[in-house]
Design a protein around this motif. Sequence first.
Motif, mmCIF file in Angstrom:
data_model
loop_
_atom_site.group_PDB
_atom_site.id
_atom_site.type_symbol
_atom_site.label_atom_id
_atom_site.label_comp_id
_atom_site.label_asym_id
_atom_site.label_seq_id
_atom_site.Cartn_x
_atom_site.Cartn_y
_atom_site.Cartn_z
ATOM 1 N N ALA A 29 0.817 -1.218 0.000
ATOM 2 C CA ALA A 29 0.000 0.000 0.000
ATOM 3 C C ALA A 29 0.847 1.263 0.000
ATOM 4 O O ALA A 29 1.874 1.339 0.683
ATOM 5 N N VAL A 30 0.414 2.229 -0.789
ATOM 6 C CA VAL A 30 1.009 3.560 -0.821
ATOM 7 C C VAL A 30 -0.154 4.559 -0.804
ATOM 8 O O VAL A 30 -1.301 4.160 -1.024
ATOM 9 N N PRO A 31 0.132 5.842 -0.562
ATOM 10 C CA PRO A 31 -0.961 6.813 -0.632
ATOM 11 C C PRO A 31 -1.671 6.708 -1.977
ATOM 12 O O PRO A 31 -1.023 6.668 -3.023
ATOM 13 N N GLY A 32 -3.005 6.610 -1.937
ATOM 14 C CA GLY A 32 -3.779 6.481 -3.173
ATOM 15 C C GLY A 32 -4.146 5.055 -3.537
ATOM 16 O O GLY A 32 -4.888 4.823 -4.492
ATOM 17 N N THR A 33 -3.651 4.089 -2.751
ATOM 18 C CA THR A 33 -4.047 2.692 -2.983
ATOM 19 C C THR A 33 -5.534 2.526 -2.651
ATOM 20 O O THR A 33 -6.008 3.007 -1.626
ATOM 21 N N VAL A 34 -6.265 1.843 -3.539
ATOM 22 C CA VAL A 34 -7.695 1.584 -3.310
ATOM 23 C C VAL A 34 -7.967 0.087 -3.432
ATOM 24 O O VAL A 34 -7.635 -0.533 -4.447
ATOM 25 N N ILE A 35 -8.561 -0.472 -2.371
ATOM 26 C CA ILE A 35 -8.921 -1.894 -2.364
ATOM 27 C C ILE A 35 -10.428 -2.004 -2.174
ATOM 28 O O ILE A 35 -10.989 -1.522 -1.189
ATOM 29 N N ALA A 36 -11.071 -2.611 -3.172
ATOM 30 C CA ALA A 36 -12.524 -2.764 -3.194
ATOM 31 C C ALA A 36 -12.863 -4.175 -2.722
ATOM 32 O O ALA A 36 -12.488 -5.152 -3.360
ATOM 33 N N LEU A 37 -13.554 -4.255 -1.568
ATOM 34 C CA LEU A 37 -13.861 -5.555 -0.966
ATOM 35 C C LEU A 37 -15.305 -5.946 -1.231
ATOM 36 O O LEU A 37 -16.206 -5.105 -1.140
ATOM 37 N N ASP A 38 -15.506 -7.198 -1.536
ATOM 38 C CA ASP A 38 -16.864 -7.716 -1.671
ATOM 39 C C ASP A 38 -16.957 -9.125 -1.142
ATOM 40 O O ASP A 38 -15.950 -9.783 -0.913
ATOM 41 N N GLY A 39 -18.179 -9.584 -0.990
ATOM 42 C CA GLY A 39 -18.438 -10.903 -0.410
ATOM 43 C C GLY A 39 -19.673 -10.794 0.451
ATOM 44 O O GLY A 39 -20.016 -9.708 0.920
ATOM 45 N N ASP A 40 -20.335 -11.934 0.677
ATOM 46 C CA ASP A 40 -21.600 -11.956 1.416
ATOM 47 C C ASP A 40 -21.441 -11.425 2.838
ATOM 48 O O ASP A 40 -20.323 -11.296 3.333
ATOM 49 N N LEU A 41 -22.573 -11.175 3.477
ATOM 50 C CA LEU A 41 -22.605 -10.807 4.899
ATOM 51 C C LEU A 41 -21.780 -11.813 5.691
ATOM 52 O O LEU A 41 -21.982 -13.019 5.535
ATOM 53 N N GLY A 42 -20.862 -11.310 6.490
ATOM 54 C CA GLY A 42 -20.072 -12.210 7.336
ATOM 55 C C GLY A 42 -18.950 -12.938 6.617
ATOM 56 O O GLY A 42 -18.317 -13.822 7.196
ATOM 57 N N ALA A 43 -18.684 -12.578 5.380
ATOM 58 C CA ALA A 43 -17.615 -13.260 4.627
ATOM 59 C C ALA A 43 -16.249 -12.994 5.251
ATOM 60 O O ALA A 43 -15.378 -13.860 5.262
ATOM 61 N N GLY A 44 -16.066 -11.772 5.761
ATOM 62 C CA GLY A 44 -14.790 -11.434 6.393
ATOM 63 C C GLY A 44 -14.182 -10.128 5.910
ATOM 64 O O GLY A 44 -12.981 -9.896 6.091
ATOM 65 N N LYS A 45 -14.997 -9.245 5.345
ATOM 66 C CA LYS A 45 -14.488 -7.975 4.822
ATOM 67 C C LYS A 45 -13.928 -7.101 5.949
ATOM 68 O O LYS A 45 -12.837 -6.535 5.824
ATOM 69 N N THR A 46 -14.695 -6.985 7.030
ATOM 70 C CA THR A 46 -14.239 -6.156 8.151
ATOM 71 C C THR A 46 -13.029 -6.800 8.834
ATOM 72 O O THR A 46 -12.058 -6.110 9.177
ATOM 73 N N THR A 47 -13.070 -8.104 8.980
ATOM 74 C CA THR A 47 -11.949 -8.821 9.603
ATOM 75 C C THR A 47 -10.666 -8.603 8.800
ATOM 76 O O THR A 47 -9.601 -8.333 9.369
ATOM 77 N N PHE A 48 -10.774 -8.698 7.483
ATOM 78 C CA PHE A 48 -9.626 -8.435 6.620
ATOM 79 C C PHE A 48 -9.153 -6.987 6.815
ATOM 80 O O PHE A 48 -7.950 -6.728 6.946
ATOM 81 N N SER A 49 -10.096 -6.046 6.838
ATOM 82 C CA SER A 49 -9.752 -4.619 6.979
ATOM 83 C C SER A 49 -9.040 -4.344 8.290
ATOM 84 O O SER A 49 -8.095 -3.538 8.345
ATOM 85 N N GLN A 50 -9.494 -4.999 9.355
ATOM 86 C CA GLN A 50 -8.867 -4.800 10.668
ATOM 87 C C GLN A 50 -7.418 -5.297 10.666
ATOM 88 O O GLN A 50 -6.530 -4.632 11.193
#
Length: 162
Positions: A29-50
Motif C-alpha cells: 500500500a502507498v498513498p492512493g491505494t484503493v482496495i474494493a472488498l466484496d463478499g456476502d454478509l459475514g464473509a470477512g471484509k471487516t476482519t480483513f480490513s482490521q
Amino acid sequence: MEQRTIYAEWRIGSLQETAQLAARLASKAVPGTVIALDGDLGAGKTTFSQAFAAAIGVPGIVNSPTFTIIKEYEGASMPFYHMDVYRISIEEADELGLDDYFFGSGVTLVEWATLIEELLPANRLELYIEHTGGEERLIRAKGIGEPYADWCDEWDKMGAMA
Ligand SMILES: Nc1ncnc2c1ncn2[C@@H]1O[C@H](COP(=O)(O)OP(=O)(O)OP(=O)(O)O)[C@@H](O)[C@H]1O
Ligand SMILES: [Mg+2]
C-alpha cells in the motif's frame, strides 16, 4: 482505454492466514491505494480490513463502518480510510466526494464496493471473499490497471500461500 487486468486467488484456512494475507497486501500500500472488498454478509471484509489496518500500524480499534459509512484513521504509516457503503444509495455515495479519499494521501478499503462500482477509481484492487466453511475462505483478487495488475501477476506466479 482498456485497463490491463490480472487475477490471483488464495485458499485461506484460518483467521490467522487471513491476517497474513492482509499484511502481505498492506506491505504494497502507498498513498492512493484503493482496495474494493466484496463478499456476502459475514464473509470477512471487516476482519480483513482490521488486519490490514493493524499491518500498516493503525493504533487502537478499527470497528465496522457500517453505520458511519466512512471512518478515517491517523497515526499509521499513512492515513487509513475505511468505508462500508452497504447502507447508502449511489446518489448518497456520490455526494460524499469519495475521490478526495481515493486520490488522497492514504489507503482506502471499501466494503461492498460493487454497490458503488461506477464511483470507484478505474485502477483498483478488487477482492472477493467467499466463505467456504469454518474458517476457510476463498479470496479472489482482480487487479485492474497499474500497479494492481502487476501485484496480481506477482501473486499469481508465486502460487498459493506457502
Ligand atoms: N479466515 C477468516 N477470515 C475472515 N473472517 C473469519 C475467518 N474465519 C472466521 N472468520 C470470522 O467470520 C466473521 C467475519 O465477519 P466480518 O464482520 O469480518 O464480515 P463482513 O464481510 O465484514 O460482514 P458484513 O457484510 O456484515 O460487513 C468474523 O466473526 C470472523 O472472526
Ligand atoms: Mg463488514
